[in-house]
Each structure stands twice: as structure tokens, then as C-alpha cells.
Enzyme design. Structure first.
Site, PDB file in Angstrom:
ATOM      1  CG  HIS A  25      77.779  54.147 -49.821  1.00 14.44           C
ATOM      2  ND1 HIS A  25      77.609  54.283 -48.458  1.00 14.44           N
ATOM      3  CD2 HIS A  25      76.780  54.886 -50.402  1.00 14.44           C
ATOM      4  CE1 HIS A  25      76.557  55.059 -48.232  1.00 14.44           C
ATOM      5  NE2 HIS A  25      76.047  55.435 -49.385  1.00 14.44           N
TER       6      HIS A  25
ATOM      7  N   GLY B  65      64.785  53.346 -38.448  1.00 11.89           N
ATOM      8  CA  GLY B  65      66.013  53.368 -37.674  1.00 11.89           C
ATOM      9  C   GLY B  65      66.003  52.421 -36.493  1.00 11.89           C
TER      10      GLY B  65
ATOM     11  CB  THR C 212      67.108  61.742 -31.356  1.00 15.59           C
ATOM     12  OG1 THR C 212      66.140  62.702 -31.786  1.00 15.59           O
ATOM     13  CG2 THR C 212      67.697  62.149 -30.017  1.00 15.59           C
TER      14      THR C 212
ATOM     15  CB  ALA D  89      65.722  65.253 -33.742  1.00 18.86           C
TER      16      ALA D  89
ATOM     17  CG  ASN E 287      71.786  60.253 -45.638  1.00 17.71           C
ATOM     18  OD1 ASN E 287      72.068  61.234 -46.326  1.00 17.71           O
ATOM     19  ND2 ASN E 287      71.523  59.069 -46.171  1.00 17.71           N
TER      20      ASN E 287
END
Length: 303
Positions: free
Chosen positions: A118, A261, A238, A241, A69
């Protein structure tokens, strides 16, 4: 990410299916690999053979929970910077997810098309290679990937949960999770990472220096962007963000897709024995390989 209505509509349907699905009934097997019944069907896989790729398609290949994503957002922003048109996803962007008619509809989509997947290398439609589409292959270390799998299942409402971290770890190591084995995926792709139309991207490198990581993508795709444009995109991309706007871009599931993350989050769950088991599995499958070196396993998964 995807057009909000299309993305959230697909996710809402998948979550609705998940409500009534026990973990033991979540997967079906197609050509030896486990897929979630909430997102994939054998009919769609059969229709996938008819998919006709274009030479200017951009394929984003990754194992689940490895940053797909994030990369979708980055590539969409790169296209916007070049074309001044916001990229629209008329379909849910994961190639193998959706109904069996989607590939006919996709024939009418304008170029360039961004196609996330995937799938293992040998499960991709042959037209992707025949027509020389550009492929970005995104990898993340296996320890953090496993932990991300666990939190996604156990934190998102309506998705079947694992009874414990230990249960997820056992299933992950056996490849009995969505889209099968991380290591089979890695072994399969290892043989093809040096292809002319393939670019390897490491999740951890993006975390360390996002602007440098982003810069190599347009160079590979043949786009020209200024340093200022790259810097603007890196600020917008980022992890913080992305998380801040995740509910707008991805609906209710957004905050769970962009949970932490962090590199090294595995240390919060792995036991010493589990870490040793992962070390042994990595050595068995990837020691001495090109991909094994690229993953920097000793730096990110030990100690």
C-alpha cells in the site's frame, strides 16, 4: 490468498494488538505518512531499504480497501494455471508489514514472488524499479474506498471503531487514516502509470467484466493462458465466490475483507455536502490528469 496458518497467525496478532489500542493511538507517522501500529513498525521500514527485488517479482500496489486481496487471489490463480503449483505465501504478503528480518528470509523464496503493498510510489524500495519488476497498480473510486474503510473499522471485532461515519469521512479527507491520504497516493502514482513495467487496473472494470479484466493481467506478465483457463479463473474469482470461502482463506477477518464489493455503496452514507466536498477534492487533485480520466469519477462518484 496466503497460506492459511501464516496469514491468520499474522492477522490474529494484529487483532490482539488492536484490542488494547484506542483509535487515537492506532497510528504512528513515518516519513510523513500514518501507518497502523498493529501492522507496521519503524524498524521494518528502515529494513525495507535493504530489500532486493527481482526482475520476475510481481508487485501489486494499491491504496487500502481497493481490492488488494482480490487481486492477490487472481494473480495466485494465474500462476497456478501456468505452473500447476499452488502459490504459497511463506510470509504475510504485504511488503511493509511484519518484522524487520522478513526481507532476509524472502531472499530464499522461489520466483516469482507476489508482493502486495500500500506504499506510495516514492516510498517503494528502489530495487523494484532498478530491477524492473512488474507492477500492477489497482485503483478504486475514492467514495467507495472511504465507505469500505468505515465498515472495516466499525464491523470487525477488536479493531478500533470510529464514532460515526462523519468522523471517518473527516479523517479520510485529511489523510489521517492507515497509509495516509488516498489523494496523495493517487497524485504520486499518476506520474508513473505509463511506465513499461506498470499496468493500471480499475476495480470497477473488474466488477463490470471480470474475465476481460483478468485477461489483461497474464498478457502484461508474459504468461499465456487459454480462453478456457481465463474463464475458469474468473468463475473462481467473483466477489461472491471469494466471500463464500473467505473464512477458510483469511480466517475470522475474511467476511469483513469481502463485505459487499459493490460499486456505488457510497450512496448509502454520503450526504450531499460530503459528496460535493469529495467532488471538489477530486478536481483539485486529479482533474485533467491521466489517472483522473482512468478513474471515471463522473460515472461512479456523482449522481
Amino acid at each position: 490468498m496466503a497460506d492459511k496458518s501464516k496469514f491468520t497467525e499474522y492477522i490474529d496478532k494484529a487483532l490482539e494488538k488492536s484490542k488494547e489500542t484506542a483509535l487515537s493511538h492506532l497510528f504512528f507517522t513515518y516519513q510523513g505518512i500514518a501507518y497502523p501500529i498493529t501492522m507496521c513498525t519503524s524498524e521494518t521500514f528502515q529494513a525495507l531499504d535493504t530489500f532486493e527485488a527481482r526482475h520476475d517479482d510481481i508487485v501489486l500496489a494499491s491504496y487500502p480497501k481497493c481490492g488488494s486481496n482480490w487481486i492477490l487471489h487472481i494473480v495466485s490463480e494465474l500462476i497456478y494455471a501456468v505452473s500447476k503449483k499452488k502459490y504459497k505465501y511463506p510470509e504475510f504478503p504485504v511488503l511493509e508489514c511484519g518484522d524487520s528480518e522478513k526481507y532476509q528470509r524472502m531472499k530464499g523464496f522461489p520466483s516469482p514472488r507476489i508482493l502486495a503493498t500500500h506504499l506510495h510510489y516514492d516510498k517503494l524500495p528502489g530495487s523494484i524499479f532498478k530491477n524492473k519488476a512488474k507492477i500492477l497498480v489497482i485503483f478504486r473510486n475514492p467514495t467507495d474506498t472511504a465507505v469500505s474503510f468505515f465498515h472495516f473499522h466499525n464491523d470487525v471485532p477488536d479493531i478500533p471503531s470510529y464514532g460515526s461515519w462523519d468522523e471517518l469521512f473527516r479523517q479520510f479527507m485529511k489523510g489521517q487514516v492507515s497509509w495516509g491520504s488516498y489523494f496523495d497516493f493517487a497524485i504520486n502514482w499518476n506520474k508513473h502509470l505509463d511506465g513499461d513495467n506498470v499496468k493500471f487496473i480499475l476495480y470497477e472494470d473488474l466488477k463490470e467484466n471480470l474475465a476481460a479484466g483478468i485477461k489483461q493481467i497474464p498478457e502484461f506478465l508474459g504468461f499465456f493462458l487459454t480462453g478456457e483457463q481465463i474463464q475458469t479463473i474468473s468463475v473462481q474469482s467473483t466477489f461472491q465466490a471469494m466471500r463464500a470461502k473467505s473464512q477458510d482463506t483469511h480466517g475470522a477477518v475474511g467476511p469483513f475483507l469481502f463485505r459487499k464489493g459493490e460499486v456505488g455503496d457510497w450512496k448509502n452514507l454520503f450526504s450531499e455536502i460530503q459528496n460535493q466536498e469529495m467532488d471538489e477534492k477530486f478536481k483539485e487533485c486529479l482533474a485533467g490528469t491521466s489517472l483522473g480520466a482512468k478513474l471515471k469519477y463522473e460515472s461512479y462518484c456523482q449522481g
